[in-house]
Motif scaffolding. Structure first.
Motif, PDB file in Angstrom:
ATOM      1  N   UNK A  42      49.098-138.092 -44.478  1.00 17.48           N
ATOM      2  CA  UNK A  42      48.575-137.286 -43.379  1.00 17.48           C
ATOM      3  C   UNK A  42      47.123-136.901 -43.591  1.00 17.48           C
ATOM      4  N   UNK A  43      46.751-136.659 -44.854  1.00 21.37           N
ATOM      5  CA  UNK A  43      45.365-136.302 -45.150  1.00 21.37           C
ATOM      6  C   UNK A  43      44.438-137.477 -44.831  1.00 21.37           C
ATOM      7  N   UNK A  44      44.860-138.678 -45.207  1.00 23.63           N
ATOM      8  CA  UNK A  44      44.047-139.865 -44.897  1.00 23.63           C
ATOM      9  C   UNK A  44      43.931-140.054 -43.384  1.00 23.63           C
ATOM     10  N   UNK A  45      45.029-139.761 -42.691  1.00 21.71           N
ATOM     11  CA  UNK A  45      45.018-139.883 -41.236  1.00 21.71           C
ATOM     12  C   UNK A  45      44.026-138.875 -40.639  1.00 21.71           C
ATOM     13  N   UNK A  46      44.044-137.654 -41.180  1.00 19.21           N
ATOM     14  CA  UNK A  46      43.092-136.622 -40.743  1.00 19.21           C
ATOM     15  C   UNK A  46      41.660-137.087 -41.001  1.00 19.21           C
ATOM     16  N   UNK A  47      41.449-137.644 -42.194  1.00 20.00           N
ATOM     17  CA  UNK A  47      40.120-138.136 -42.568  1.00 20.00           C
ATOM     18  C   UNK A  47      39.703-139.268 -41.629  1.00 20.00           C
ATOM     19  N   UNK A  54      36.385-132.034 -46.089  1.00 20.60           N
ATOM     20  CA  UNK A  54      35.494-131.045 -46.677  1.00 20.60           C
ATOM     21  C   UNK A  54      35.446-131.154 -48.212  1.00 20.60           C
ATOM     22  N   UNK A  55      36.597-131.360 -48.848  1.00 21.07           N
ATOM     23  CA  UNK A  55      36.602-131.325 -50.301  1.00 21.07           C
ATOM     24  C   UNK A  55      36.767-132.684 -50.953  1.00 21.07           C
ATOM     25  N   UNK A 242      54.892-123.467 -43.269  1.00 15.81           N
ATOM     26  CA  UNK A 242      54.213-124.146 -42.181  1.00 15.81           C
ATOM     27  C   UNK A 242      53.590-125.420 -42.715  1.00 15.81           C
ATOM     28  N   UNK A 243      53.982-126.569 -42.191  1.00 12.27           N
ATOM     29  CA  UNK A 243      53.449-127.839 -42.697  1.00 12.27           C
ATOM     30  C   UNK A 243      52.937-128.707 -41.556  1.00 12.27           C
ATOM     31  N   UNK A 244      52.200-128.079 -40.657  1.00 15.33           N
ATOM     32  CA  UNK A 244      51.607-128.827 -39.551  1.00 15.33           C
ATOM     33  C   UNK A 244      50.074-128.741 -39.620  1.00 15.33           C
ATOM     34  N   UNK A 245      49.589-127.492 -39.780  1.00 15.09           N
ATOM     35  CA  UNK A 245      48.136-127.330 -39.857  1.00 15.09           C
ATOM     36  C   UNK A 245      47.497-127.092 -38.505  1.00 15.09           C
ATOM     37  N   UNK A 246      48.191-126.362 -37.626  1.00 15.85           N
ATOM     38  CA  UNK A 246      47.585-125.925 -36.357  1.00 15.85           C
ATOM     39  C   UNK A 246      47.899-124.442 -36.166  1.00 15.85           C
ATOM     40  N   UNK A 247      46.987-123.708 -35.464  1.00 12.63           N
ATOM     41  CA  UNK A 247      47.146-122.253 -35.324  1.00 12.63           C
ATOM     42  C   UNK A 247      48.502-121.829 -34.746  1.00 12.63           C
ATOM     43  N   UNK A 248      48.981-122.548 -33.727  1.00 20.36           N
ATOM     44  CA  UNK A 248      50.266-122.181 -33.123  1.00 20.36           C
ATOM     45  C   UNK A 248      51.389-122.146 -34.159  1.00 20.36           C
ATOM     46  N   UNK A 271      38.345-127.224 -40.135  1.00 24.32           N
ATOM     47  CA  UNK A 271      37.319-126.269 -40.570  1.00 24.32           C
ATOM     48  C   UNK A 271      36.923-125.349 -39.412  1.00 24.32           C
ATOM     49  N   UNK A 272      36.786-124.062 -39.689  1.00 25.15           N
ATOM     50  CA  UNK A 272      36.324-123.119 -38.675  1.00 25.15           C
ATOM     51  C   UNK A 272      37.437-122.521 -37.830  1.00 25.15           C
ATOM     52  N   UNK A 273      38.695-122.900 -38.111  1.00 26.93           N
ATOM     53  CA  UNK A 273      39.819-122.384 -37.320  1.00 26.93           C
ATOM     54  C   UNK A 273      40.108-120.926 -37.670  1.00 26.93           C
TER      55      UNK A 273
END
Ligand SMILES: [Zn+2]
Ligand SMILES: [Zn+2]
Length: 347
Positions: A42-47, A54-55, A242-248, A271-273
């Motif tokens: 999922x991280x690679x997909x985000x990238x 960021x890191x 929580x394992x989605x990573x969205x505010x909701x 970033x910035x959320x």
């Protein structure tokens, strides 16, 4: 021997190219591995979607970080590994000297060294990762299973960080690879798990991996109601991860726990959320908020032991295989939220 290899190079948003690059060589303390299996993450997909992390990664850069491979070159001074050894090299290693490392919080190391480049024929392993975070794979463990060590270490870390107590009911929000790994870890440890998932394909996977209940609701308020209804007197779960990573989903997690419960914000948002939370609910219900990032060397060892132990269903997490040249297509498919969990990329 050839001097170039095929490797995925990340240039920016949704721009990964398979190129010929020089095969890396091992300097003092380093290893070169032939990559036997690399896994999508999922991280690679985000990238891939955002074009940076960021890191972890700044383009243009070699890409991919979950892998198992065979040692093909050993740098001077390396005593623990020899050519032909089957190993997992983690994607990072802590310095061991900073404030955080000395306190056993190596995941927060001020100088965490990251390594990428798993989507390639060969990968260079820096000396610090060789020394601290490269593990031998037992003979009977398939390499693509061993490659799950990194994400599983994150999952084990997230679960342990939530400080579960015997008898706890654990809700896991999100049916992506990490959500499923966390729920499987919790179920194997004997906890009652409620999985909150979105997509049809995730329902079956969650059940198979040990969720006692699966909640697939059309709205967040329904999911909260249905989850609470599964607990005595609707009191809520002991732990919500929580394992989605969205505010909701962050807000949802806070609504799922009982008085005195623990929330773990495991999924990293963009970033910035910023997230708004009901302070009265947090304060008067005595709710503990935690967040877990990444892994430590000792947890990585625990994760590989879990994979080798036989009860962990590694095979269930790898739902497809593809050649390195198909990487773009694989990521496009993952972006469409198919029922794929992880694809093993074979160079
Ligand atoms: Zn990963
Ligand atoms: Zn450190």
């Amino acid at each position: 021997m050839a001097t170039t290899m095929s490797a995925a190079v990340l240039y920016g948003r949704e721009d990964v190219r398979i190129e010929q690059v020089p095969i890396p060589r091992a300097a003092k303390g380093e290893l070169i591995l032939r990559v036997d299996a690399a896994l999508t993450c999922g991280t690679d997909l985000k990238v891939f979607r955002r074009g940076y992390h960021a890191r972890m990664i700044v383009p243009p850069a070699l890409f991919g970080h979950e892998l198992a491979g065979t040692v093909v070159e050993v740098g001077e001074g390396v005593a623990n590994f020899a050519t032909g050894d089957r190993v997992v090299a983690l994607n990072s290693a802590p310095c061991g000297e900073c404030y955080f490392c000395r306190r056993g919080q190596e995941n927060l190391c001020d100088d965490l060294l990251f390594n990428n480049g798993a989507y390639a024929e060969f990968i260079h392993i820096p000396a610090r990762i060789v020394a601290k975070n490269t593990l031998h794979v037992p003979d009977d463990v398939p390499m693509e299973h061993a490659a799950l060590t990194e994400p599983l270490a994150c999952a084990v870390h997230g679960f342990e960080d939530s400080l579960p107590r015997t008898g706890d009911t654990v809700a896991v929000i999100g049916g992506g690879p990490l959500g499923l790994l966390i729920l499987h870890v919790a179920a194997l440890a004997g906890y009652e798990v409620i999985a909150l998932v979105r997509h049809d394909g995730q329902v079956e996977a969650a059940r198979r991996l040990g969720a006692a209940h699966v909640v697939q609701a059309s709205s967040i308020s329904k999911a909260i109601r249905e989850t609470r209804a599964l607990t005595q007197q609707n009191r809520g779960v002991d732990i919500a991860i929580e394992a989605v990573g969205v505010p909701d989903a962050w807000q949802e997690a806070v609504e799922l726990v009982r008085k005195g419960g623990t929330v773990n914000f495991f999924g990293g948002c963009a970033t910035g959320t910023h997230v708004a939370l009901d302070t009265n609910r947090l304060h008067y219900n005595d709710i503990t908020l935690r967040a877990t990032f990444h892994h430590t060397p000792s947890i990585c060892r625990k994760a590989l032991n879990l994979i080798a132990g036989g009860r962990f269903q590694a095979g269930a997490f790898i739902t497809g295989h593809a050649h390195l040249f198909e990487l773009n297509r694989v990521f496009e498919k993952l972006m469409q939220r198919s029922s794929e969990i992880k694809t093993a990329i074979l160079p």
